[in-house]
Write an enzyme that holds these catalytic residues in place. Structure first.
Site, mmCIF file in Angstrom:
data_model
loop_
_atom_site.group_PDB
_atom_site.id
_atom_site.type_symbol
_atom_site.label_atom_id
_atom_site.label_comp_id
_atom_site.label_asym_id
_atom_site.label_seq_id
_atom_site.Cartn_x
_atom_site.Cartn_y
_atom_site.Cartn_z
ATOM 1 N N ARG A 127 2.037 -30.991 5.461
ATOM 2 C CA ARG A 127 2.857 -31.515 6.565
ATOM 3 C C ARG A 127 3.296 -30.380 7.491
ATOM 4 N NH1 ARG A 127 7.630 -34.476 3.440
ATOM 5 N NH2 ARG A 127 7.293 -32.709 2.059
ATOM 6 N N ARG A 156 5.719 -28.019 9.292
ATOM 7 C CA ARG A 156 7.102 -27.654 8.983
ATOM 8 C C ARG A 156 7.913 -27.627 10.264
ATOM 9 N NH1 ARG A 156 4.919 -22.634 5.544
ATOM 10 N NH2 ARG A 156 4.438 -23.679 3.584
ATOM 11 N N GLY A 158 4.771 -25.013 -3.624
ATOM 12 C CA GLY A 158 3.455 -24.483 -3.268
ATOM 13 C C GLY A 158 3.649 -23.017 -2.944
ATOM 14 N N HIS A 159 3.223 -22.137 -3.832
ATOM 15 C CA HIS A 159 3.438 -20.695 -3.654
ATOM 16 C C HIS A 159 2.096 -20.030 -3.373
ATOM 17 C CE1 HIS A 159 7.461 -20.820 -6.102
ATOM 18 N NE2 HIS A 159 7.431 -21.659 -5.088
ATOM 19 N N THR A 160 2.003 -19.419 -2.195
ATOM 20 C CA THR A 160 0.711 -18.906 -1.729
ATOM 21 C C THR A 160 0.556 -17.415 -1.999
ATOM 22 O OG1 THR A 160 0.994 -20.489 0.080
ATOM 23 C CG2 THR A 160 -0.834 -18.916 0.285
ATOM 24 N N LYS A 209 7.625 -12.646 7.199
ATOM 25 C CA LYS A 209 7.109 -13.266 8.425
ATOM 26 C C LYS A 209 7.727 -12.738 9.723
ATOM 27 C CE LYS A 209 4.800 -17.154 7.776
ATOM 28 N NZ LYS A 209 4.361 -18.512 7.454
ATOM 29 N N GLN A 230 11.458 -23.871 -4.387
ATOM 30 C CA GLN A 230 12.268 -24.449 -3.304
ATOM 31 C C GLN A 230 13.211 -23.370 -2.744
ATOM 32 O OE1 GLN A 230 12.082 -26.675 -6.432
ATOM 33 N NE2 GLN A 230 10.179 -27.014 -5.371
ATOM 34 N N ASP A 279 9.660 -22.267 0.977
ATOM 35 C CA ASP A 279 8.515 -21.665 1.680
ATOM 36 C C ASP A 279 8.835 -20.337 2.345
ATOM 37 O OD1 ASP A 279 7.114 -23.951 0.948
ATOM 38 O OD2 ASP A 279 7.630 -24.997 2.798
ATOM 39 N N GLY A 298 2.874 -9.459 6.432
ATOM 40 C CA GLY A 298 1.651 -10.265 6.489
ATOM 41 C C GLY A 298 1.521 -11.029 5.186
ATOM 42 N N ASP A 325 6.395 -10.537 11.328
ATOM 43 C CA ASP A 325 5.199 -10.331 12.163
ATOM 44 C C ASP A 325 4.892 -11.540 13.051
ATOM 45 O OD1 ASP A 325 4.638 -11.243 9.349
ATOM 46 O OD2 ASP A 325 2.683 -11.694 10.224
ATOM 47 N N THR A 365 1.791 -30.239 0.756
ATOM 48 C CA THR A 365 1.471 -31.532 1.372
ATOM 49 C C THR A 365 0.718 -31.395 2.692
ATOM 50 O OG1 THR A 365 3.586 -31.507 2.521
ATOM 51 C CG2 THR A 365 3.532 -32.639 0.392
ATOM 52 N N LYS A 378 7.984 -16.763 -1.408
ATOM 53 C CA LYS A 378 8.316 -16.321 -2.775
ATOM 54 C C LYS A 378 7.056 -15.888 -3.535
ATOM 55 C CE LYS A 378 10.213 -20.391 -3.348
ATOM 56 N NZ LYS A 378 10.238 -20.896 -1.957
ATOM 57 N N GLY A 379 6.002 -16.729 -3.428
ATOM 58 C CA GLY A 379 4.773 -16.439 -4.173
ATOM 59 C C GLY A 379 4.213 -15.076 -3.803
#
Ligand code: GDP
Ligand code: IMO
Ligand code: MG
Length: 428
Positions: free
Chosen positions: A301, A303, A40-42, A329, A222, A13, A412, A331, A299, A16-17
């Site tokens: 959840r 972090r 999960g890549h945002t 991050k 991951q 997390d 951002g 920021d 998920t 990467k995305g």
């Protein structure tokens, strides 16, 4: 031409995305090499958020072809949903997506086995995403697995029945209730859908592309500290998340690798159980979680949060051969008076910058270096050289410790919020 690899240096997390999506236009091919729907890549494009699990993060661009490599494990149901979601945004996914016939299939009983195994572990559970990742990789290495190419076989149903029977027998050792029927129907429907996609021998495709001068960005899932060999074992995932995983997971030779871009957050997070030396179980940790919106993209959840862990980062950089760093991050720390960075581990009164063999049963006391916060909204900056002195000082401190340039600074979640250090503007 070459392959660049982009991967996480922490516990996943790292963003990467977001970075892959920003860089994707510069590449001919974006290829995922391991993991599966545990990822999960945002991406945030024009204010719209998309979370990708199996599809590479270059899918929103015209130029690159996106390849799901042989090292990835695929849940047909998740992949179908993901593709339908992208189609609903007006993107012709089928034109841009290729899938390796050698990628392994997650069958419904893999997910049930994952859940049963986690439940049986009780307090020692790994905190798996329950997506069936470990049982699928176990069947791969145990030489029992089903692969995407198998769905084209007229014998597929009997291959499926064989693996299902094996799993049903295995499930007998667990005291675990489950209902398989509800999973099987959508799974077989999704298999029919996957048959209509481009299923290829991706190792030939990728090597052919390289010989024709095309460039490839390999997208990790991951993070290094979740790697099956070098992570905080056994609290890890079941694949090689590190740079060498790109060779196995795509069938590309190590001699073709050029840049290895390692991503770190300006702090640290972890979702699931396992060692986390710099974890902050206090108000500061809570503040980072709240401001950073640190809830799992897969998920949901919460972090776990903590300060940046430089011994762990240095270890990750060593294992991966990182040539440049991207930091995300920062920021989130905009309003912090003081920012801390763990520079050493104190173990049994001895101070060291090395990761102990058994992080799970060793008491690690992090030694912190305090830095002045920048107290400026980094999101407003559009050029590296305009960034505030205090923040640049923080970056220099990290660069000196890690002996590597931080070439990209994400300010951002949005695609465009990425600043490049002038000298390293070109990534390939
Ligand atoms: P990945 O798994 O490494 O792709 O990362 P995730 O998507 O799971 O988590 C990263 C989260 O941080 C996502 O919600 C991103 O939209 C967000 N994000 C990425 N980079 C930045 C950044 O520089 N600043 C902020 N505020 N958010 C970011
Ligand atoms: P991305 O690609 C963060 C964690 C799980 C659990 C452990 C094992 O989005 O960075 P698994 O389902 O793989 O058997 O779970 O690994 N985990 C992740 N944590 N980001 C991820 O992916 C993760 N994928 C798995 O929480 O602790
Ligand atoms: Mg993620």
């Amino acid at each position: 031409m070459n392959v660049d690899i982009l991967l996480g240096l922490q516990w996943g997390d790292e963003g990467k995305g977001k970075i892959v999506d920003h860089l994707a236009g510069k590449y001919d091919i974006i290829a995922r090499f391991q993991g599966g729907p545990n990822a999960g890549h945002t991406l945030v494009i024009d204010g719209v958020k998309t979370v990708l699990h199996t599809v590479p993060s270059g899918i929103m661009h015209e130029r690159p072809v996106n390849v799901i490599g042989n090292g990835v494990v695929i849940d047909p149901v998740t992949l179908k949903k993901e593709i339908e979601n992208i189609l609903s945004k007006g993107i012709d996914v089928n034109k841009r997506l290729l899938i390796s016939k050698k990628a392994h299939l997650i069958v419904p009983t893999h997910k049930i086995l994952d859940a049963a195994s986690e439940a049986a572990k009780g307090q020692n559970k790994i905190g798996s995403t329950l997506r069936g990742i470990t049982p699928t990789y176990m069947d791969k290495t145990g030489r029992n697995g089903l692969r995407i190419g198998d769905i084209l076989s007229s014998d597929f149903k009997s291959l499926y029945d064989k693996i299902k029977e094996k799993h049903l027998n295995l499930l007998k050792i667990y005291d675990f209730e489950y209902s398989l029927a509800e999973f099987e129907k959508p799974w077989f429907e999704a298999i029919e859908f996957i048959k209509s996609l481009n299923l290829i021998d991706s190792e030939y495709y990728l090597n052919d592309a390289l010989s024709k001068g095309k460039n490839i960005l390999a997208e990790g899932a991951q993070g290094t500290m979740l790697d099956i060999d070098f992570g905080t074992y056994p609290y890890v995932t079941s694949s090689n998340t590190i740079s060498s995983g790109a060779c196995n997971g795509l069938g590309i030779p190590p001699t073709k690798i050029k840049e290895v871009i390692g991503i770190t957050k300006a702090y640290c997070t972890r979702v699931g159980t396992g060692p986390f030396p710099t974890e902050l179980n206090n108000e500061t940790g809570e503040l980072i979680r709240k401001v950073g919106n640190e809830f799992g993209a897969t998920t949901g959840r919460p972090r776990r949060t903590g300060w940046i862990d430089l011994p762990a980062l240095r270890y990750s950089m060593m294992i991966n051969g990182v040539t440049q760093i991207a930091i995300t991050k920062s920021d989130i720390l905009n309003d912090f008076e003081v920012i801390e960075a763990c520079t050493d581990y104190e173990v049994n009164g001895k101070v060291s910058q090395e990761i102990p063999y058994d992080m799970c049963n060793t008491e690690i006391k992090p030694v912190y270096h305090k830095l002045c916060g920048w107290k400026t909204d980094l999101r407003n900056f559009t050029a590296y050289e305009d960034l505030p002195e205090t923040f640049l000082g923080y970056l220099t401190f990290l660069e000196e410790y890690l002996k590597t340039d931080i070439s990209m600074i994400s300010t951002g979640p949005e695609r465009e919020k990425l600043l490049f250090k002038k000298t390293l503007e070109s990534v390939s």
